[in-house]
Write a protein that holds these residues in place. Sequence first.
Motif, mmCIF file in Angstrom:
data_model
loop_
_atom_site.group_PDB
_atom_site.id
_atom_site.type_symbol
_atom_site.label_atom_id
_atom_site.label_comp_id
_atom_site.label_asym_id
_atom_site.label_seq_id
_atom_site.Cartn_x
_atom_site.Cartn_y
_atom_site.Cartn_z
ATOM 1 N N THR A 64 -7.190 3.788 4.503
ATOM 2 C CA THR A 64 -6.654 4.823 5.389
ATOM 3 C C THR A 64 -6.701 4.374 6.843
ATOM 4 O O THR A 64 -5.731 4.522 7.593
ATOM 5 C CB THR A 64 -7.444 6.133 5.226
ATOM 6 O OG1 THR A 64 -7.343 6.580 3.874
ATOM 7 C CG2 THR A 64 -6.912 7.207 6.161
ATOM 8 N N GLY A 111 -4.101 1.693 7.468
ATOM 9 C CA GLY A 111 -2.753 2.247 7.540
ATOM 10 C C GLY A 111 -2.492 2.955 8.848
ATOM 11 O O GLY A 111 -1.460 2.743 9.488
ATOM 12 N N VAL A 112 -3.444 3.803 9.277
ATOM 13 C CA VAL A 112 -3.271 4.522 10.546
ATOM 14 C C VAL A 112 -3.179 3.535 11.705
ATOM 15 O O VAL A 112 -2.315 3.663 12.593
ATOM 16 C CB VAL A 112 -4.434 5.509 10.766
ATOM 17 C CG1 VAL A 112 -4.409 6.070 12.186
ATOM 18 C CG2 VAL A 112 -4.365 6.649 9.755
ATOM 19 N N GLN A 138 0.844 -1.186 0.000
ATOM 20 C CA GLN A 138 0.000 0.000 0.000
ATOM 21 C C GLN A 138 0.890 1.251 0.000
ATOM 22 O O GLN A 138 2.060 1.184 0.377
ATOM 23 C CB GLN A 138 -0.907 0.009 1.242
ATOM 24 C CG GLN A 138 -1.978 -1.086 1.263
ATOM 25 C CD GLN A 138 -1.431 -2.446 1.662
ATOM 26 O OE1 GLN A 138 -0.609 -2.549 2.562
ATOM 27 N NE2 GLN A 138 -1.889 -3.489 0.977
ATOM 28 N N PRO A 184 2.504 6.399 3.905
ATOM 29 C CA PRO A 184 2.043 7.746 4.231
ATOM 30 C C PRO A 184 3.200 8.733 4.356
ATOM 31 O O PRO A 184 4.369 8.346 4.429
ATOM 32 C CB PRO A 184 1.323 7.565 5.570
ATOM 33 C CG PRO A 184 1.927 6.342 6.157
ATOM 34 C CD PRO A 184 2.255 5.453 4.999
ATOM 35 N N ALA A 239 2.295 12.382 8.651
ATOM 36 C CA ALA A 239 1.284 11.447 9.143
ATOM 37 C C ALA A 239 1.902 10.423 10.089
ATOM 38 O O ALA A 239 1.319 10.079 11.122
ATOM 39 C CB ALA A 239 0.604 10.742 7.973
ATOM 40 N N SER A 264 -11.296 0.954 5.957
ATOM 41 C CA SER A 264 -10.784 1.485 4.696
ATOM 42 C C SER A 264 -9.263 1.410 4.689
ATOM 43 O O SER A 264 -8.626 1.149 5.721
ATOM 44 C CB SER A 264 -11.226 2.941 4.527
ATOM 45 O OG SER A 264 -10.642 3.760 5.535
#
Length: 241
Positions: free
Chosen positions: A161, A164-165, A15, A18, A22, A159
């Motif tokens: 995002t 990833g977070v 993926q 970031p 971030a 999602s």
Amino acid sequence: MDWLGDAWHDITTPQPVPSSTAVLLTAAGVLLVLVVPTAWHVARHGLTIVHEAAHAGVAVLVSRRLSGIRVHSDTSGLTVSVGKPRGPGMVATAAAGYLGPAVLGVGAAWLLSRGYAVALLWILLVVLVLVLVQIRNWYGLWSVLVTGALLVGITVWGSATVQGVAAYVMTWFLLLGAPRAVLEMQSERRRARRRGASDTSDAGLLARLTHLPGGVWVVILLLVCLACLALGATWLIGLQL
């Protein structure tokens, strides 16, 4: 089969990594959790699960027989294994607890630096499942199930995002929480010494298994955790500057 194919595609496909901003924001959020007592107490259960998983994993690797894992409401834990009461295998098993989160954090940082956030989430799910089958108390079962439910929700329905977070937050938590836990152990050892109680910490056990004092083991564990933090942070931040 379609779902499995999609999941495998997500696991094996990198993926987008970031921005450094971030990544630093997720680190700042984790630092806030570590310094707020209530937040740390809640989050500490996750670190305890990894701590006990490390004890259990190394015990199996050194041919000890695993009897079970317990996680308690005060964030302490206990992993029981059967085998030789002394020797390198027992020393490795005892030392693994506080090193486990740091080592897992380094591995997680390496995966994230290459964009494999979803793969990391699935690996953490596998770890939780392996712990779940060894849990031997109700509170521990509840803790693992709640943690697993949150992780499943993020991994399966989150999602890109959110995934990833979450992956970065968990990685920073492992890397930053590992030395925090070692320092906490040392504080508990001091309090026990003032009360005249015996040292039941992992450092105390290592001292009884070896010729090194418990304080020396605290320093060793802390230095390894700090080294893992430095290496992990380099992969998380340094490669993106």
